[in-house]
Design a protein around this motif. Sequence first.
Motif, PDB file in Angstrom:
ATOM      1  N   PRO A 128       2.373   2.418  -6.724  1.00 31.83           N
ATOM      2  CA  PRO A 128       2.577   3.236  -7.849  1.00 31.83           C
ATOM      3  C   PRO A 128       1.591   3.094  -8.889  1.00 31.83           C
ATOM      4  N   PHE A 129       1.424   4.224  -9.495  1.00 30.76           N
ATOM      5  CA  PHE A 129       0.375   4.038 -10.682  1.00 30.76           C
ATOM      6  C   PHE A 129       0.700   2.701 -11.590  1.00 30.76           C
ATOM      7  N   LYS A 130      -0.385   2.216 -12.329  1.00 35.08           N
ATOM      8  CA  LYS A 130      -0.278   1.334 -13.132  1.00 35.08           C
ATOM      9  C   LYS A 130       0.375   1.513 -14.653  1.00 35.08           C
TER      10      LYS A 130
ATOM     11  N   HIS B 130       8.706   5.946 -23.623  1.00 33.07           N
ATOM     12  CA  HIS B 130       7.285   5.662 -23.827  1.00 33.07           C
ATOM     13  C   HIS B 130       6.510   5.174 -22.604  1.00 33.07           C
ATOM     14  N   TYR B 131       5.014   5.315 -22.536  1.00 34.77           N
ATOM     15  CA  TYR B 131       4.426   4.878 -21.345  1.00 34.77           C
ATOM     16  C   TYR B 131       3.913   3.266 -21.566  1.00 34.77           C
ATOM     17  N   VAL B 132       3.875   2.648 -20.797  1.00 25.20           N
ATOM     18  CA  VAL B 132       3.313   1.229 -20.937  1.00 25.20           C
ATOM     19  C   VAL B 132       2.355   0.899 -19.600  1.00 25.20           C
ATOM     20  N   LEU B 133       1.364   0.359 -19.859  1.00 21.64           N
ATOM     21  CA  LEU B 133       0.466  -0.274 -18.981  1.00 21.64           C
ATOM     22  C   LEU B 133       0.897  -1.676 -18.245  1.00 21.64           C
ATOM     23  N   LEU B 134       1.105  -1.442 -16.967  1.00 20.25           N
ATOM     24  CA  LEU B 134       1.497  -2.695 -16.465  1.00 20.25           C
ATOM     25  C   LEU B 134       0.184  -3.677 -15.858  1.00 20.25           C
ATOM     26  N   ASP B 135       0.294  -4.807 -16.251  1.00 17.71           N
ATOM     27  CA  ASP B 135      -0.663  -5.937 -15.705  1.00 17.71           C
ATOM     28  C   ASP B 135      -0.658  -6.103 -14.357  1.00 17.71           C
TER      29      ASP B 135
ATOM     30  N   GLU C  33       2.252   8.190  -7.183  1.00 17.28           N
ATOM     31  CA  GLU C  33       1.321   9.436  -6.813  1.00 17.28           C
ATOM     32  C   GLU C  33       1.760  10.723  -7.376  1.00 17.28           C
ATOM     33  N   ASN C  34       2.767  10.832  -8.171  1.00 13.57           N
ATOM     34  CA  ASN C  34       3.392  12.035  -8.457  1.00 13.57           C
ATOM     35  C   ASN C  34       4.001  12.660  -7.441  1.00 13.57           C
ATOM     36  N   LYS C  35       4.403  11.830  -6.476  1.00 12.18           N
ATOM     37  CA  LYS C  35       5.324  12.371  -5.429  1.00 12.18           C
ATOM     38  C   LYS C  35       6.625  11.946  -5.407  1.00 12.18           C
ATOM     39  N   GLY C  36       6.982  10.722  -6.067  1.00 11.15           N
ATOM     40  CA  GLY C  36       8.140  10.075  -6.005  1.00 11.15           C
ATOM     41  C   GLY C  36       8.300   9.064  -7.215  1.00 11.15           C
ATOM     42  N   LYS C  37       9.413   9.030  -7.815  1.00 12.62           N
ATOM     43  CA  LYS C  37       9.715   7.871  -8.674  1.00 12.62           C
ATOM     44  C   LYS C  37      10.940   7.039  -8.652  1.00 12.62           C
ATOM     45  N   ILE C  38      10.735   5.681  -8.557  1.00 12.89           N
ATOM     46  CA  ILE C  38      11.760   4.581  -8.572  1.00 12.89           C
ATOM     47  C   ILE C  38      11.883   3.967 -10.008  1.00 12.89           C
ATOM     48  N   VAL C  39      13.245   3.904 -10.213  1.00 17.83           N
ATOM     49  CA  VAL C  39      13.538   3.089 -11.524  1.00 17.83           C
ATOM     50  C   VAL C  39      13.920   1.658 -11.194  1.00 17.83           C
ATOM     51  N   ILE C  40      13.419   0.687 -11.714  1.00 15.93           N
ATOM     52  CA  ILE C  40      13.831  -0.722 -11.562  1.00 15.93           C
ATOM     53  C   ILE C  40      13.915  -1.471 -13.075  1.00 15.93           C
TER      54      ILE C  40
ATOM     55  N   TRP D 255       2.536  -5.353 -11.798  1.00 18.36           N
ATOM     56  CA  TRP D 255       2.438  -4.253 -10.813  1.00 18.36           C
ATOM     57  C   TRP D 255       2.742  -4.860  -9.527  1.00 18.36           C
ATOM     58  N   ILE D 256       2.070  -5.956  -9.025  1.00 15.31           N
ATOM     59  CA  ILE D 256       2.391  -6.355  -7.624  1.00 15.31           C
ATOM     60  C   ILE D 256       4.041  -6.730  -7.470  1.00 15.31           C
ATOM     61  N   GLN D 257       4.509  -7.338  -8.475  1.00 14.96           N
ATOM     62  CA  GLN D 257       5.721  -7.961  -8.312  1.00 14.96           C
ATOM     63  C   GLN D 257       6.659  -6.747  -8.059  1.00 14.96           C
ATOM     64  N   ALA D 258       6.578  -5.625  -8.877  1.00  8.55           N
ATOM     65  CA  ALA D 258       7.339  -4.480  -8.679  1.00  8.55           C
ATOM     66  C   ALA D 258       7.223  -3.610  -7.525  1.00  8.55           C
TER      67      ALA D 258
END
Length: 737
Positions: free
Chosen positions: A531-533, A452-457, A601-608, A461-464
Amino acid sequence: MDVYLEPLIDDMVDMFLHGVRTYDASKQEFFNLKAAILWTIHDFSGLGYTAGCTTSGEGAFPECHSDTCSLRLNNGSKTCYMGHRMFLHEDHPFRSNTHSFDGIAEHRPAPIPLSGSEIVAQMEDMHTVFGKDPSGKKKTKRKRKDDEPLIVWKRKSIFFRLPYWESLLLRHNLDVMHIEKNVCENIINTLLCIDGKSKDNLNSRLDLQALNITSDLHPVELEVEDKFYLPPAPYEMNVAQQRLFCGVFKGARFPYGLAANIRGNVHVKERKIIGLKSHDNHILMQHLLPLAVRRLLPEKVSAALIRVSNFFKQIYSHVISVSDMEKLEAEIAETLSILETIFPPSFFDIMVHLMVHLPAQAKIAGPVHFRNMFPIERYLCRCKGFVHTRSHPEGSIAKSYLFDETLTYCSRYIKGETQFTRQIRNDQGLGMETSSTTPFFSNLGRGLVGKHYVLLDNKTWIQAHRYVLFNYDHIEPYLNKHKEYLSSIGLKNNRQISRVQHESFHEWFKKHVEEMGDKVLEEISILAQGPFKVAQQFSSYTRNGLHFHMQSYDDGRPVQNSGVALVAQTTRYEKVNADNMIIGNQTFYGIIKEILEMNYENKGKIVIFKCDWVDNRRKDKWVKVDRLGVTSMNFKHLVNTGENISDEPFVLASQATQVFYVEDPIDDEWVTVSHYNPRGSYAMHEAEDEDVETAMPMVDPHIYSCFHDDLQSIDCARTDRDGRIVYAKKSRKKKRW
């Protein structure tokens, strides 16, 4: 057995001498294919059938032949195999230690295995008659006289008809799987004092008395008829401790695919562990036994049992070297000698003795996972599933086997999904296609459930994003440029520069890359944008065959996939000199709270993974390594929780190592950690030098050094608890009708 093997041996002789004409499809030519039997794989009872030797009694193992150190226990009516001091090197202090052992100094050398020609010479005059005696009389066993030589061969094995069999260095493999299973059962049944299975009973104590050793454990006959008092042995536990011991196994949860759920086999109230399979004993021996005994038994008894556990961990290593096995060979001889000072002689059956021969076979034949019975037992289980007509099981197996082979052959020529093209259960696949210019974004994994999708605060977002930037492989030049920039604006020392860089690098990096324009790599440009938020969140994620779960998804499940560990390079500064930087590696232990996939930016994804990390800033405070090498921690005290913007609660999925935690039997706020190697992983080394560091598990050196100082400090009997009162079991005479 030789009658059944004769057709196979005839074919193998012909294959070795003459071969068969075979077509090579790749070279489009014929060649002469030859074959040979490398060695045999079977359990220990099968050794007697294939090698034609005895597997019990005085000469139970042919490699020790007539030098087998065996002893008949009259009260227990069994043979024990002790005297492991003769496998130690000549100058070892245990050899001259008479007080801790049987009162005799050991000067005998280790038995030298017989060569193939020596074995053939001993079998030369043997005449084997197959089948039963037509008269129907059973063969009577005659007791060997003292002046007669010990005979370890019952017949000449049919394998010696093979022209090369006599020249082989290793003909028959010892089965590590069954050895480990039997040793584990010996230990657990003795610690829990299981009636009928424990190696410590009245007969074993009477044998101690008959041998006049370990006088502190001799039974004391009471005034009541057939009633004896058994003093407490050093490995004995009271009822409460036995229940705590079982509770460790009862509460253990393993990562997916590592082990079966054994909690139903553990009965805490009755203090019993029943119905375990070979692989269950494998897991108990290597992972749970050290965690269970370290707080419940005296330190040196625990250290000796942990040494046995470490031996099996190292003998099961996927990558070994000759020097490793030589060291392990010396260690197991010392470990078994120590066990002789702790356990009674009845503990040392032939399976315990065979441990001392495993490293020598590994030096010849390599890692044991190529030579044990696990794959054979699994295939036999599959064959048993073929049986549908119980009156003719052989026919059912043969028919189903032929049907399965036919389908396998046909499926190679069928388009579509077959057993060869079907995706495996844990197939990770690719998260997305990546070009050669963006390898950093190649996610070799996939989300399983809970997408599911979540909105990062803003703080998260900065930490990730900051963690991703700092762990990018080619970020070092930009970090150096940023440090030069911070020095130019007046920051005084390295400590201040590191703090400000940690907080502001992502902003400077974005501006710097925009100023450089098209001169940077595509990966750098994508990372700088951030990344997107809005991120995707998963409850479960698989990578490299491992399943990772969020802690909330793990709760209530029989598996534990939320434990992770990370070995990271840390930096700290001296209090006196803020410019003096100290760099070192530190291990962090955590539990996964969130699994996020960041979209750049829909050009790459990273899993953390966002984790709760145990506070390890102070040594031996909330993460401790005890004298036995067991690591424990307290998850009530965390660090980098994510509350402050400078915290680092994240770890890349590619960096995380999966571990699992087991509750401490004494203090429920503490847990112990267990590492394991994922199935199918091999730590290969490019260097061919034998001295290169191998992938054998690291062990704490204290468990090996603690016995060198004072072996006599192991108390023969415990003084902190009472012994047991048992009744002598009278032998029941058979009634004659």
